[in-house]
Write a protein that holds these residues in place. Structure first.
Motif, PDB file in Angstrom:
ATOM      1  N   ALA A 134       7.910  38.754 -50.122  1.00  0.00           N
ATOM      2  CA  ALA A 134       8.765  37.972 -49.236  1.00  0.00           C
ATOM      3  C   ALA A 134       8.839  38.671 -47.887  1.00  0.00           C
ATOM      4  N   VAL A 135       9.007  37.893 -46.836  1.00  0.00           N
ATOM      5  CA  VAL A 135       9.056  38.495 -45.504  1.00  0.00           C
ATOM      6  C   VAL A 135      10.460  38.377 -44.928  1.00  0.00           C
ATOM      7  N   ASP A 136      10.897  39.464 -44.304  1.00  0.00           N
ATOM      8  CA  ASP A 136      12.253  39.530 -43.770  1.00  0.00           C
ATOM      9  C   ASP A 136      12.241  39.544 -42.255  1.00  0.00           C
ATOM     10  N   LEU A 137      13.383  39.222 -41.700  1.00  0.00           N
ATOM     11  CA  LEU A 137      13.572  39.343 -40.254  1.00  0.00           C
ATOM     12  C   LEU A 137      15.047  39.629 -40.061  1.00  0.00           C
ATOM     13  N   THR A 138      15.346  40.654 -39.271  1.00  0.00           N
ATOM     14  CA  THR A 138      16.740  40.951 -38.977  1.00  0.00           C
ATOM     15  C   THR A 138      16.966  40.792 -37.491  1.00  0.00           C
ATOM     16  N   LEU A 139      17.952  40.001 -37.137  1.00  0.00           N
ATOM     17  CA  LEU A 139      18.276  39.810 -35.726  1.00  0.00           C
ATOM     18  C   LEU A 139      19.581  40.544 -35.442  1.00  0.00           C
ATOM     19  N   PRO A 140      19.673  41.171 -34.287  1.00  0.00           N
ATOM     20  CA  PRO A 140      20.888  41.955 -33.985  1.00  0.00           C
ATOM     21  C   PRO A 140      22.028  41.078 -33.500  1.00  0.00           C
ATOM     22  N   ILE A 141      22.309  40.001 -34.207  1.00  0.00           N
ATOM     23  CA  ILE A 141      23.471  39.184 -33.878  1.00  0.00           C
ATOM     24  C   ILE A 141      24.314  39.050 -35.132  1.00  0.00           C
ATOM     25  N   GLY A 142      25.457  38.413 -35.051  1.00  0.00           N
ATOM     26  CA  GLY A 142      26.306  38.278 -36.222  1.00  0.00           C
ATOM     27  C   GLY A 142      27.211  39.481 -36.372  1.00  0.00           C
ATOM     28  N   LEU A 143      27.554  39.823 -37.625  1.00  0.00           N
ATOM     29  CA  LEU A 143      28.454  40.949 -37.867  1.00  0.00           C
ATOM     30  C   LEU A 143      27.805  42.221 -37.365  1.00  0.00           C
ATOM     31  N   PRO A 144      28.553  43.071 -36.607  1.00  0.00           N
ATOM     32  CA  PRO A 144      27.936  44.240 -35.959  1.00  0.00           C
ATOM     33  C   PRO A 144      27.297  45.207 -36.949  1.00  0.00           C
ATOM     34  N   TRP A 145      27.912  45.411 -38.121  1.00  0.00           N
ATOM     35  CA  TRP A 145      27.336  46.396 -39.048  1.00  0.00           C
ATOM     36  C   TRP A 145      26.279  45.789 -39.974  1.00  0.00           C
ATOM     37  N   LEU A 146      26.105  44.483 -39.853  1.00  0.00           N
ATOM     38  CA  LEU A 146      25.191  43.820 -40.798  1.00  0.00           C
ATOM     39  C   LEU A 146      23.985  43.221 -40.078  1.00  0.00           C
ATOM     40  N   GLY A 147      24.218  42.632 -38.923  1.00  0.00           N
ATOM     41  CA  GLY A 147      23.138  41.896 -38.267  1.00  0.00           C
ATOM     42  C   GLY A 147      22.919  40.584 -38.987  1.00  0.00           C
ATOM     43  N   SER A 148      21.952  39.794 -38.532  1.00  0.00           N
ATOM     44  CA  SER A 148      21.646  38.541 -39.212  1.00  0.00           C
ATOM     45  C   SER A 148      20.313  38.679 -39.911  1.00  0.00           C
ATOM     46  N   HIS A 149      20.345  38.485 -41.206  1.00  0.00           N
ATOM     47  CA  HIS A 149      19.105  38.618 -41.982  1.00  0.00           C
ATOM     48  C   HIS A 149      18.528  37.240 -42.270  1.00  0.00           C
ATOM     49  N   PHE A 150      17.232  37.119 -42.121  1.00  0.00           N
ATOM     50  CA  PHE A 150      16.536  35.894 -42.505  1.00  0.00           C
ATOM     51  C   PHE A 150      15.359  36.290 -43.362  1.00  0.00           C
ATOM     52  N   ARG A 151      15.026  35.426 -44.320  1.00  0.00           N
ATOM     53  CA  ARG A 151      14.014  35.842 -45.285  1.00  0.00           C
ATOM     54  C   ARG A 151      13.255  34.614 -45.761  1.00  0.00           C
ATOM     55  N   LEU A 152      11.967  34.791 -45.914  1.00  0.00           N
ATOM     56  CA  LEU A 152      11.135  33.719 -46.449  1.00  0.00           C
ATOM     57  C   LEU A 152      10.626  34.166 -47.809  1.00  0.00           C
ATOM     58  N   ASP A 153      11.137  33.548 -48.872  1.00  0.00           N
ATOM     59  CA  ASP A 153      10.597  33.825 -50.206  1.00  0.00           C
ATOM     60  C   ASP A 153      10.182  32.487 -50.810  1.00  0.00           C
ATOM     61  N   PRO A 154       9.572  32.468 -51.999  1.00  0.00           N
ATOM     62  CA  PRO A 154       9.058  31.191 -52.520  1.00  0.00           C
ATOM     63  C   PRO A 154      10.116  30.087 -52.569  1.00  0.00           C
ATOM     64  N   LEU A 155      11.330  30.425 -53.051  1.00  0.00           N
ATOM     65  CA  LEU A 155      12.368  29.400 -53.153  1.00  0.00           C
ATOM     66  C   LEU A 155      12.681  28.820 -51.775  1.00  0.00           C
ATOM     67  N   ALA A 156      12.878  29.726 -50.788  1.00  0.00           N
ATOM     68  CA  ALA A 156      13.202  29.248 -49.443  1.00  0.00           C
ATOM     69  C   ALA A 156      12.048  28.429 -48.883  1.00  0.00           C
ATOM     70  N   SER A 157      10.819  28.884 -49.126  1.00  0.00           N
ATOM     71  CA  SER A 157       9.696  28.168 -48.510  1.00  0.00           C
ATOM     72  C   SER A 157       9.563  26.766 -49.109  1.00  0.00           C
ATOM     73  N   PHE A 158       9.861  26.613 -50.406  1.00  0.00           N
ATOM     74  CA  PHE A 158       9.811  25.270 -50.982  1.00  0.00           C
ATOM     75  C   PHE A 158      10.833  24.360 -50.313  1.00  0.00           C
ATOM     76  N   PHE A 159      12.052  24.863 -50.143  1.00  0.00           N
ATOM     77  CA  PHE A 159      13.064  24.009 -49.528  1.00  0.00           C
ATOM     78  C   PHE A 159      12.774  23.789 -48.044  1.00  0.00           C
TER      79      PHE A 159
END
Lengths: 315, 671
Positions: free
Chosen positions: B60-85
């Motif tokens: 699966a491929v991840d992407l973290t953007l430096p927005i959202g909660l300061p200690w967490l950032g925004s995570h986005f991820r493409l895995d099989p389930l997400a790609s199907f939807f």
């Protein structure tokens, strides 16, 4: 090559036997009423006559109305060709299992009900709406019968079911008995037989099937009547194949066993046709809003049979 | 460029189009520009996600953007389930954009739709991509609000303001449930990344609570009975291509949320949970289609049928949960595949049917079926495409709806393998409910199609209807073709779903590509097999044989004449069977119990020349027994609390003081 040949024989056999069965049932009914009755080959004559006549089409009938008889006939024919008659394991038996056969008949009915709505007369509408009401109750009952059978035989594939019941000692089972009664009730409803509908009447307020196809004439009507006969044959073949697979030939056992299977099949058809005529003569048609109770009983029998099998495999 | 970056760029493109739409405002070319932009962005995202799903899905491929909660950032991820939807979302988005290119020109106020349409697509994409609870909830709320704006696009039409209000209330309720669910999942430590939640152990108590909250949160968005009340109001209120997206796609995003949390994040569920899901699914399926059967508004009928299909999907998911809890991976994969297949199928045919309803609306200005009729003559292409959709949604072979229902029934038939008695009894009963729903669906779509497209026109607008534009038609025909393709080549779909079942359940169905003649066999051929392609070929060949034979050797003469009707030709088209009269037998059989339906015949006495009247009385018991008391209680208490608005400053200050003291006391006792 021989697979295709046997499959082809099966397809032609159901086609040839279907009107004969209808004629036979009518003859027996007539004899039970002390009438002479028409000859058993009368349905063939009717079909030929209808085929030669011109089609009188309502002014506002659409293409759907003209296509439906062929689609309906083809769907029922394919379904009938998939139910083992004299032999199991035919080439195309693996194309569709019992659920798919039920759904194929559903397709046929879907188009026929649409065609009933097409011309825009009240008769077509009343027939269609009652037909879908009956189907909405008969289909779940049929699927519960399928569940019940699948639990016993471990398969929804008709060939496997027939082989299982024919080869191993299944014995008398409460659940199978219930499933058989449910299937017979569904078959009566699906084929528009007494007590659900009356195939012999034409103008009666509780009519269902005949009202739906009222606007059809000529070759279109021939296709629909042929389809109806095929459907009756299909249900009898189904009952025979699942509950009485006696002497049914297993694929690849040679011409002799095929011949025995064919004779046995004819005997089963005759017996079933006789009992159908006897039952129809002895019973009165019920009001249309009694039909839900009738089919509800079939549904409950199917469910009860299924649940009994969950309690114990030996029921 | 990694696949997830491509998806995010497409989302950025969609958001950019939303901004562009605001800039263009009421310009004449805005419609063409915006829908072309969303079409291209969705098409790229669609190709990207299909390519990724069919390629190497192990990583699966991840992407973290430096927005959202300061200690967490925004995570986005493409895995099989997400790609199907993503495939479901972007296919729906692309086709809806194509449809919008034509349909959008009939829009009275395009500036109310254009900015929100791309934003809605972007929101749905982001929900599927989000990989931490904070981004997920944010995107979910964004999606809800934007779709609310679209529901309110025609806010002056009767009933739409109520639809928007009910939707807003139910969406807030759903988000509240999700918020609590993620709060429980995150625990006191508050690590809201999905990876951390997945790794953390969850006690059975928390897991059950989260599952119930997800049923409330995602279930209300998907339309589970009894949380469905907003759906048949809101989905039809939006413009038709948006209705298609809301019904065909947004409900699927809600289902995605349920799958993500319950199957992926929670880990091993308890088996009693599956009984709840199964039962809710079965009841939803039957209730949804019964409501649809009683409906005479074409778009509301479709919305109710969405509820039915959501019920079918949830029942399959419940089966998958049950098998998973019993450790039967292959069977869980079978039920789960059936659910995903139905997700895909429903997005095809429900979008198609809503497009068809939109085409009817464009051509006639009517949604009321009892004023339509005979459109098959006036709109031949539309009616052909819609016919395909109706056959597919009625689960008839050889179309796609049948395959997913068939797979589901195969899974139901495996229920003896389950170890719990409660499940052994529940599963066949739910199977019977689903069979009933399937049969009623066929009845419902005979009614929908028969009353709308067949018969004689019941109104002046239906008599003069014209075929719609080419963009709308091509969108409908693409979907119709997909319905057929997925129906005759189900093995390909099942195989491409296997990475998802592997990811979520750790098992998969047997490889279907190995089966001869493109058959599918979920477990073994001797058990059950189905071949949609051969069924279609057989039907085509035997029908053509019959046609050729008869036309060649028998008769081909044909004469047109007035309809026979047993010698009684109805004087007016109004005497035809209408939607209400078609539903009458089913209303009598089921409606007396479910809707307390009564028919009142008002027959004037002999000699009186007043017309006789038939009045049908139907009650939506869920609305009357559940929501009206709640609404009444809220109204009552707000009336009582209203007095607090008119206090003097002294009383307000003393209220604040009392509150403060009470809270401090509570704190003192607590700690």
């Amino acid at each position: 090559m021989s697979d295709i040949l046997v499959q082809g024989v099966q397809m032609l056999l159901v086609l040839l036997l279907a009107p004969l069965l209808t004629g036979f049932v009518r003859k027996i009914k007539a004899r039970l009423l002390r009438r002479q009755g028409a000859s058993v080959i009368q349905p063939y004559r009717d079909l030929l006559r209808l085929l030669r006549k011109e089609v009188v089409l309502a002014d506002n009938a659409s293409w759907l109305f003209r296509v439906t008889p062929y689609v309906t006939f083809a769907a029922i024919w394919v379904a009938a060709a998939l139910v083992p008659t004299f032999a199991t394991g035919l080439l195309f038996n693996w194309t569709a299992d019992l659920i798919a056969i039920v759904a194929l008949l559903g397709s046929a009915r879907f188009f026929l009900a649409l065609a009933g709505m097409d011309v825009g007369t009240s008769f077509g509408g009343i027939g269609s709406s009652r037909e879908v009401m009956i189907a909405a109750l008969a289909e779940p009952a049929m699927l519960l019968f399928v569940f019940c059978i699948a639990l016993v035989a471990g398969s929804t594939q008709l060939s496997t079911v027939a082989n299982f019941i024919a080869s191993s000692y299944v014995g008398l089972r409460v659940s199978l008995g219930m499933a058989m009664i449910a299937l017979i009730m569904v078959a009566l409803a699906e084929n528009a037989r007494i007590p659900v509908d009356n195939p012999a009447t034409h103008l009666e307020l509780t009519m269902v099937h005949e009202a739906m196809v009222l606007e059809y004439s000529g070759r279109h009507l021939a296709m629909i009547e042929f389809g109806a006969s095929l459907k009756l044959l299909l249900y009898i073949s189904l009952i025979a194949c699942v509950f009485l697979p006696w002497k049914i030939a297993v694929f690849g056992t040679g011409p002799l066993s095929y011949a025995i299977g064919a004779v046995a099949y004819l005997v089963k058809l005759t017996t079933a046709g006789f009992f159908l005529a006897l039952f129809e003569t002895a019973t009165a048609k019920m009001r249309v809003f009694r039909v839900p109770q009738f089919l509800g009983a079939a549904l409950m029998l199917g469910l009860l049979g299924t649940l009994l099998l969950f309690v114990s495999k030996s029921f | 460029m990694s696949a997830v970056v491509l998806q995010m760029l497409c989302v950025a493109g969609l958001l950019g189009s939303a901004v562009l739409a605001i800039v263009l405002s009421r310009s004449k070319i805005a419609t063409a520009i915006i829908y072309s932009a969303t079409l291209s962005a969705s098409a790229i995202a669609l190709i990207g996600s299909i390519h990724w799903l069919l390629g190497d899905t192990a990583n699966a491929v991840d992407l973290t953007l430096p927005i959202g909660l300061p200690w967490l950032g925004s995570h986005f991820r493409l895995d099989p389930l997400a790609s199907f939807f993503l495939v479901v979302v972007n296919l729906g988005g692309a086709v809806a954009s194509l449809y919008g290119l034509g349909y959008g020109h009939h829009e009275a106020a395009p500036h109310r739709v254009l900015p929100f349409f791309p934003a809605f697509l972007a929101g749905m994409n982001l929900v599927v991509l989000a990989d931490d609870a904070f981004s997920y909830l944010l995107c979910w709320e964004f999606m809800s609000l934007v779709s609310w704006a679209l529901v309110m696009a025609h806010h002056r039409e009767a009933g739409n303001a109520k639809a928007g209000y009910v939707y807003l209330v139910m969406a807030s309720f759903g988000t509240l449930a999700l918020l609590l669910a993620f709060g429980l999942l995150g625990g006191p430590a508050g690590d809201y990344g999905f990876a951390a939640i997945r790794a953390a152990p969850h006690t059975p108590y928390v897991a059950t609570l989260v599952l119930i909250l997800m049923l409330l949160g995602a279930g209300s968005k998907a339309g589970l009975v009894p949380l469905h009340v907003w759906l048949p109001l809101a989905h039809p209120a939006a413009p038709s291509h948006v209705s298609a997206l809301m019904s065909g796609v947004m409900t699927k995003v809600a289902i995605y949320g349920f799958i993500r949390v319950v199957f992926d994040l929670l880990g091993q569920p308890l088996w009693p949970a599956s009984v709840i899901v199964l039962f809710l699914g079965g009841v939803t399926a039957v209730m949804g289609i019964l409501y649809a059967m009683m409906e005479k508004d074409l778009k509301r009928l479709l919305a109710y049928s969405t509820i039915e299909n959501v019920g079918v999907i949830f029942a399959s998911l419940g089966l998958a949960l049950a098998f998973q809890a019993s450790g039967l991976k292959l069977l869980a994969a079978l039920a789960f595949t059936a659910a995903l297949f139905h997700v895909l199928n429903h997005s095809f045919f429900k979008s198609l049917l809503f497009f068809g309803a939109g085409a009817v609306l464009t051509a006639t200005g009517e949604r009321d079926m009892d004023k339509l009729g005979g459109l098959i003559h006036r709109m031949p292409l539309t009616s052909f495409a819609v016919l395909v959709g109706c056959v597919a949604i009625s689960a008839l072979p050889p179309f796609n709806g049948f395959v997913s229902e068939w797979l589901m029934f195969q899974a139901v038939l495996q229920s003896p393998e389950l170890s719990q008695w409660a499940l052994k009894i529940t599963v066949p009963a739910v199977g019977a409910l689903l069979a009933l729903a399937a049969a009623l669906a066929a009845a419902c779509f005979v009614k929908a199609y028969g009353v709308t497209f067949l018969g004689r026109p019941r109104g002046a607008t239906a008599e003069t209807a014209e075929e719609v534009d080419l963009y709308s038609l091509s969108a409908m025909f693409i979907l119709a073709a997909l319905c057929l393709l997925a129906g005759i080549l189900p093995g390909l779909v099942i195989d491409s779903l296997s990475p998802i079942t592997l990811q979520i359940l750790g098992g998969r169905m047997p490889v279907q590509a190995n089966e001869p003649w493109l058959s599918i066999a979920p477990i073994a051929e001797s058990r059950s097999s189905y071949n949609g392609l051969l069924v279609m070929v057989f039907i085509t060949i035997s029908a053509s044989l019959a046609v050729v034979f008869i036309h060649r050797f028998a008769s081909r003469a044909l004469r047109r004449s007035p309809a026979w009707g047993c010698g009684f030709s109805d004087p007016t088209p109004a005497a035809q069977y209408s939607g209400g009269s078609f539903a009458q037998p089913i209303r009598r059989v089921f409606g007396t119990l479910v809707f307390h339906a009564r028919d009142h015949v008002e027959m004037p006495p002999p000699g009186d020349i007043k017309p006789a009247r038939l009045r049908i009385e139907l009650h939506d018991l869920i609305w009357e027994r559940m929501y009206e008391p709640i609404a009444g209680a809220v109204g009552f208490s707000s009336d009582k609390l209203n007095r607090l608005q008119f206090l003097t400053i002294r009383r307000y200050l003393s209220l604040v003081f009392v509150t403060l003291v009470t809270l401090l006391l509570v704190l003192a006792i607590w700690s």
